[in-house]
Design a protein around this motif. Sequence first.
Motif, PDB file in Angstrom:
ATOM      1  N   TRP A 179      -1.162  -6.334  -1.185  1.00  9.72           N
ATOM      2  CA  TRP A 179      -1.612  -5.748  -2.447  1.00  9.72           C
ATOM      3  C   TRP A 179      -3.118  -5.929  -2.614  1.00  9.72           C
ATOM      4  O   TRP A 179      -3.813  -5.008  -3.065  1.00  9.72           O
ATOM      5  N   CYS A 180      -3.626  -7.092  -2.255  1.00  7.93           N
ATOM      6  CA  CYS A 180      -5.070  -7.326  -2.380  1.00  7.93           C
ATOM      7  C   CYS A 180      -5.864  -6.376  -1.492  1.00  7.93           C
ATOM      8  O   CYS A 180      -6.891  -5.829  -1.908  1.00  7.93           O
ATOM      9  N   VAL A 181      -5.399  -6.167  -0.273  1.00  5.21           N
ATOM     10  CA  VAL A 181      -6.098  -5.259   0.645  1.00  5.21           C
ATOM     11  C   VAL A 181      -5.976  -3.815   0.176  1.00  5.21           C
ATOM     12  O   VAL A 181      -6.967  -3.088   0.082  1.00  5.21           O
ATOM     13  N   ASP A 182      -4.759  -3.387  -0.143  1.00  8.92           N
ATOM     14  CA  ASP A 182      -4.517  -1.973  -0.451  1.00  8.92           C
ATOM     15  C   ASP A 182      -4.997  -1.572  -1.852  1.00  8.92           C
ATOM     16  O   ASP A 182      -5.633  -0.530  -2.017  1.00  8.92           O
ATOM     17  N   SER A 183      -4.686  -2.397  -2.858  1.00 10.19           N
ATOM     18  CA  SER A 183      -4.966  -2.008  -4.241  1.00 10.19           C
ATOM     19  C   SER A 183      -6.275  -2.571  -4.776  1.00 10.19           C
ATOM     20  O   SER A 183      -7.007  -1.883  -5.490  1.00 10.19           O
ATOM     21  N   LEU A 184      -6.572  -3.821  -4.440  1.00 11.86           N
ATOM     22  CA  LEU A 184      -7.779  -4.454  -4.976  1.00 11.86           C
ATOM     23  C   LEU A 184      -9.021  -4.074  -4.179  1.00 11.86           C
ATOM     24  O   LEU A 184     -10.048  -3.700  -4.744  1.00 11.86           O
ATOM     25  N   LEU A 185      -8.918  -4.123  -2.847  1.00  8.00           N
ATOM     26  CA  LEU A 185     -10.076  -3.831  -1.981  1.00  8.00           C
ATOM     27  C   LEU A 185     -10.075  -2.405  -1.450  1.00  8.00           C
ATOM     28  O   LEU A 185     -10.971  -2.037  -0.682  1.00  8.00           O
ATOM     29  N   LYS A 186      -9.075  -1.612  -1.852  1.00  6.55           N
ATOM     30  CA  LYS A 186      -8.990  -0.200  -1.449  1.00  6.55           C
ATOM     31  C   LYS A 186      -9.040  -0.023   0.070  1.00  6.55           C
ATOM     32  O   LYS A 186      -9.717   0.855   0.610  1.00  6.55           O
ATOM     33  N   GLY A 187      -8.315  -0.877   0.772  1.00  7.80           N
ATOM     34  CA  GLY A 187      -8.192  -0.749   2.221  1.00  7.80           C
ATOM     35  C   GLY A 187      -9.169  -1.571   3.026  1.00  7.80           C
ATOM     36  O   GLY A 187      -9.042  -1.653   4.263  1.00  7.80           O
ATOM     37  N   LYS A 188     -10.149  -2.197   2.391  1.00  4.86           N
ATOM     38  CA  LYS A 188     -11.115  -3.017   3.128  1.00  4.86           C
ATOM     39  C   LYS A 188     -10.455  -4.338   3.538  1.00  4.86           C
ATOM     40  O   LYS A 188      -9.706  -4.929   2.766  1.00  4.86           O
ATOM     41  N   PRO A 189     -10.740  -4.826   4.748  1.00  6.50           N
ATOM     42  CA  PRO A 189     -10.146  -6.096   5.187  1.00  6.50           C
ATOM     43  C   PRO A 189     -10.854  -7.297   4.571  1.00  6.50           C
ATOM     44  O   PRO A 189     -11.994  -7.201   4.118  1.00  6.50           O
ATOM     45  N   PHE A 190     -10.159  -8.429   4.554  1.00  2.00           N
ATOM     46  CA  PHE A 190     -10.790  -9.669   4.117  1.00  2.00           C
ATOM     47  C   PHE A 190     -11.934 -10.016   5.078  1.00  2.00           C
ATOM     48  O   PHE A 190     -11.814  -9.848   6.284  1.00  2.00           O
TER      49      PHE A 190
END
Length: 323
Positions: A179-190
Amino acid sequence: MRKNFKNKFTNALLLLSIITVIASCGPHKRKDGRTDTYSSGVISFASDESFSPIVDEEREVFESIYQKAKVKPIYTDETDAVNELMKGKICLVITSRNFSKKEYENLRARKFMPQAIKLAYDGLALIVNRNNTDTCLTVNQIKDILLGKIVTWKQVNPHSNKGTIQVVFDRNGSSAVNWCVDSLLKGKPFKSKDIMAAKGSKQVVDYVQKTPNAIGIIGSNWLNDEGDTTNTTFKKNITVVSVSRMAKATPYNSWKPYQYYLYNGNYPLIRTIYALLNDPLNALPWGFAHFIESPQGQMIIYKTGLLPYNGDITVRDINVSSK
């Protein structure tokens, strides 16, 4: 003699018909070996581990009502759970996302009829050590922590002495991570070098409790104080962070993942919990999933502190007198 043969033949046909009827009334073993029905039998299903408190409550009540049914949860991460569903090894997954377009088209191309059922809303919670006084963060600060732009607590608060920010998730490939990658960061990796995965949500709480510079990211249903039936008290051994959409977080514009703040949309990090079904037989996986979305199943979700998707919720204003 011909009459006796005719009578014996007639009796044999009648006996064969009776046996066929009796066999059809018993459990019918299908080619795949399944014998479950909508409300009986034994099946295994998968769930993201972060939802285990809800799933355990639902399973216990479901099995007490349908005493011939046994539903066995496999608690794992979201990625592995959905992969098992796509391979046909299980027919039901409890997770925080819908089928992707690719997954849906793949199942339809194989002549399946997948279905996603919305069950509840969950707040993705941030927790810190009890000795950490920085308990209000903005959404942008959370993004910058995960992207490695903010690496120390001094960048959040110049007066902090907590050092490097250590982020801890429940598992690799979990619903929280995805969810953090897809929704919060809009696909950007950690990009932060100080992100780690524990072995589960309980381990995240334990780690944060012992680590002054840590910040944990888990599902909010792990935080409720079991002794509080009003769902307005979180566990006392950690502090739940208030989150703001504003440029600067203050106690007046930041919110915790209480039910009411999920209901009115004040809390920014809200997820939808789904039951993903791919059961061509419409048997026990369907029965359990539809029980969770039924009024009784939705009441169980409400009592666990999350927001039921189909809940009939009434909000009333209460005036409290100081006299």
